[in-house]
Design an enzyme around this catalytic site. Structure first.
Site, mmCIF file in Angstrom:
data_model
loop_
_atom_site.group_PDB
_atom_site.id
_atom_site.type_symbol
_atom_site.label_atom_id
_atom_site.label_comp_id
_atom_site.label_asym_id
_atom_site.label_seq_id
_atom_site.Cartn_x
_atom_site.Cartn_y
_atom_site.Cartn_z
ATOM 1 N N GLU A 76 1.428 -0.523 -4.951
ATOM 2 C CA GLU A 76 0.334 0.375 -5.325
ATOM 3 C C GLU A 76 0.940 1.708 -5.755
ATOM 4 O O GLU A 76 1.366 2.508 -4.925
ATOM 5 C CB GLU A 76 -0.625 0.609 -4.157
ATOM 6 C CG GLU A 76 -1.795 1.501 -4.548
ATOM 7 C CD GLU A 76 -2.401 2.298 -3.396
ATOM 8 O OE1 GLU A 76 -3.485 2.874 -3.592
ATOM 9 O OE2 GLU A 76 -1.787 2.365 -2.315
ATOM 10 N N HIS A 129 -11.240 -0.968 -4.838
ATOM 11 C CA HIS A 129 -11.913 -0.430 -3.653
ATOM 12 C C HIS A 129 -11.711 1.076 -3.515
ATOM 13 O O HIS A 129 -12.360 1.710 -2.682
ATOM 14 C CB HIS A 129 -11.395 -1.135 -2.397
ATOM 15 C CG HIS A 129 -9.928 -0.917 -2.150
ATOM 16 N ND1 HIS A 129 -8.951 -1.447 -2.960
ATOM 17 C CD2 HIS A 129 -9.270 -0.215 -1.198
ATOM 18 C CE1 HIS A 129 -7.764 -1.083 -2.510
ATOM 19 N NE2 HIS A 129 -7.925 -0.334 -1.442
ATOM 20 N N ASP A 130 -10.803 1.649 -4.314
ATOM 21 C CA ASP A 130 -10.519 3.084 -4.255
ATOM 22 C C ASP A 130 -11.160 3.870 -5.390
ATOM 23 O O ASP A 130 -10.928 5.078 -5.503
ATOM 24 C CB ASP A 130 -9.000 3.314 -4.302
ATOM 25 C CG ASP A 130 -8.309 2.950 -3.004
ATOM 26 O OD1 ASP A 130 -8.919 3.140 -1.935
ATOM 27 O OD2 ASP A 130 -7.159 2.476 -3.049
ATOM 28 N N ASP A 135 0.827 -1.202 0.000
ATOM 29 C CA ASP A 135 0.000 0.000 0.000
ATOM 30 C C ASP A 135 0.868 1.263 0.000
ATOM 31 O O ASP A 135 1.900 1.322 0.666
ATOM 32 C CB ASP A 135 -0.904 -0.020 1.238
ATOM 33 C CG ASP A 135 -1.962 1.056 1.209
ATOM 34 O OD1 ASP A 135 -2.734 1.097 0.232
ATOM 35 O OD2 ASP A 135 -2.023 1.855 2.164
#
Length: 585
Positions: free
Chosen positions: A354, A420-421, A325
């Site tokens: 990410e 999910h973002d 992340d």
């Protein structure tokens, strides 16, 4: 020939080893300026009188301004020197080396790749090259154990509209129960957003890196999940949140309690004391002023060792990789050591960062194997969903993105439509399923690794966070089963056709006016051509058969044969139809 536009450097994505005796080199030139690109090369210590080997550089693609050329140098030793011989449209020729440009080879100088070390050959896990990844947001995927539901758990329903503080009871037992569904779909790896202890539904504010969140289950349940998935040939990838912790993380709690006397004060970026958790924090956080997510100082040796111990622990539980992340905000030195650690524990483990922008600084073989390919998503959104760009621009953006990375990295980039973002892709398409299907067909056939966000395969919609995190729809009558079968068929083809996982990619057709786009993927003598009609009307297109392609092609979705005439294929496509054509021996 505009010499100022010509570019090459003997490093990065312009010169990199494929093996200890193979070097890939690239060159960029003004569009249309170079009609032939040759590479002359030899051992670095070869005398000027020795004959040089020749390699013809083919055109790898074009964008709006440049053509890109690639050649593979088959080297007799691990030391290489080389020079380019470029020919223009009028037959004019020039040599290009490290010294510059010259009509005489000796005056152009040479580029040098001093030595190909085995440790510098970028390798990625073999299984990842053929993977189809499925992203699971654990709190919203499936509730298999109501006994661990948090207080205030809301009803699991198709019309649920989550808030940022909503809980629905999803857990690891639910994932175990749904493994047959995932196996039927054909996915080969599951990427989980964080599962470690945390007070939030998303778990990106980690409280305990060494514990499964009680709302999701416990360590024995997780081990069972890993074992059951592996038994079905499915890999497990966890989310590592090492850029920041949560405000309930033991070290940050100690700082809150003891202030400047805390032994952990240097684990974070604290401006002054006492620490303030108000809307105006006096410490660095994830993003801007997010009090619940204090940023970790990863260059601190104690922090580094703690996080490395975390990585060791979870790899001992049998996981197959990490998604990292906010990876671009952690120092490169940390990631280089992290890679050495992970690969020492399991050389086949996958490391994915990410990063939403150009990630070339992380994809040279010393840090990540792959990244979440948000550059891909941006182009796909604007071509298929919103129609902001035409086929020619789409092709240019794809080419430019490919040229950012070594082919080993490009082959494994996680090509996502949503996550999910982000807003769900079907919602980005305005609910137009035909557009959505065309984009999915492209995702499943293009260079890279497809990443499916849970529920996309059965037609789930949703705006940006938190709406994109609705609970998974499990009642079959509420699912789009036709779409599910479409996904299954595309995944089956991807697993069956080596060109779709191992093949290179070349543009075949890009029609600005008709918005028709086609590309070919080739491995050895196997060709797969993908043709996309990104317009809401029926269209016919004539395509030149690739030089090494045969006359007869098989439509993989219908089973019908398509026959070429006079070196051309004539195809008629319905509105928003995509075709997958196979030709091989």
């Amino acid at each position: 020939m505009l010499l100022e536009a010509i570019f090459h450097e003997a490093k990065g994505s312009y010169a990199y080893p494929i093996s200890e005796t193979q070097l890939r080199v690239r060159l960029r030139a003004k569009k249309g300026d170079v009609v032939r690109c040759e590479v002359l090369y030899a051992d670095r210590y070869a005398s000027p009188e020795e004959e040089l080997a020749h390699a013809l550089a083919g055109k790898a693609g074009s964008d709006e301004r440049f053509d890109y050329f690639e050649a593979l140098l088959e080297c007799s030793t691990k030391r290489v020197k080389y020079v380019f011989l470029l020919t223009g449209p009028q037959g004019e020729a020039v040599y290009f080396g490290e010294t510059g440009f010259s009509a005489e080879r000796s005056k152009a100088g040479v580029f040098q790749y001093a030595y190909i070390h085995r440790s510098e050959v970028f390798t990625t896990p073999e299984w990842a090259k053929e993977a189809v990844i499925y992203q699971i947001f654990p709190e919203r995927f499936a509730n298999g154990d109501p006994s661990n539901d948090p207080p205030g758990t809301e009803q699991w329903a198709k019309d649920a509209r989550p808030r940022h503080d909503s809980f629905y009871g999803g857990d690891l037992k639910g994932v175990i129960d749904r493994l047959p569904y995932l196996e039927e779909l054909g996915v080969t790896a599951l990427y989980f957003t964080p599962i470690f202890a945390s007070p939030s539904h998303h778990k990106y504010d980690t409280a305990d890196y060494l514990a499964i969140d009680p709302q999701f289950g416990d360590l024995p349940t997780f081990r069972r999940l890993v074992d059951e998935a592996h038994r079905r040939g499915i890999k497990i990838i966890l989310d590592a949140v090492f850029n920041h912790a949560g405000d309930q993380f033991f070290a940050f709690r100690d700082v809150l309690q003891k202030g400047e006397q805390s032994r952990y004060k240097d684990w974070f970026f604290i401006e002054d004391f006492p620490v303030s958790k108000t809307s105006r924090t006096n410490y660095e956080t994830f993003a801007v002023q997010v009090p619940a997510m204090p940023k970790l100082r990863t260059e601190n040796p104690e922090v580094k060792e703690y996080l490395f111990d975390v990585a060791r622990f979870w790899m001992e539980q049998g996981i197959d990789g990490w998604r990292l992340d906010v990876a671009n905000e952690v120092d490169h030195a940390f990631w280089r050591e992290f890679r050495r650690l992970v690969k020492s524990l399991n050389p086949d483990a996958l490391i994915v960062g990410e990063i939403w922008h150009d990630a070339s600084g992380w994809l040279m073989g010393d840090q990540f194997d792959s990244v979440m390919n948000y550059l891909f998503r941006e182009s796909v959104i604007r071509f298929f969903a919103t129609g902001e760009i035409h086929a020619e621009r789409f092709d240019a953006e794809l080419t430019r993105a490919r040229m950012l990375y070594p082919e080993q990295a490009a082959q494994g980039l996680w090509n996502l439509l949503d996550s999910h973002d982000t807003e769900r892709f079907l919602t980005s398409c305005g609910g137009n399923e035909a557009k959505f299907r065309l984009a999915v067909l492209f995702q499943m056939t293009y260079l890279g690794t497809p990443l499916i966000y849970y529920g996309d395969e059965i037609g789930m919609a949703g705006a940006t966070d938190p709406d994109c995190r609705r609970p998974m729809i499990w009642e079959e009558k509420e699912q789009n089963r036709g779409l599910f079968e479409f996904y299954k068929e595309l995944i089956r083809l991807r697993h069956r056709l080596a060109s779709l996982t191992r093949g290179n990619v070349r543009s075949w057709h890009a029609d600005k006016q008709a918005n028709l786009y086609a590309f070919v993927r080739t491995v050895q003598d196997q060709h797969v051509g993908v043709v996309l009609n990104n317009r809401g009307e029926k269209q016919t297109v004539l395509l030149q058969v690739p030089e090494s392609g045969g006359k007869t092609w098989l439509d993989c979705l219908t089973g019908e044969e398509v026959h070429g005439k006079q070196g051309q294929l004539k195809l008629t496509l319905r509105p928003y139809q995509g075709m997958i054509l196979w030709n091989g021996r």
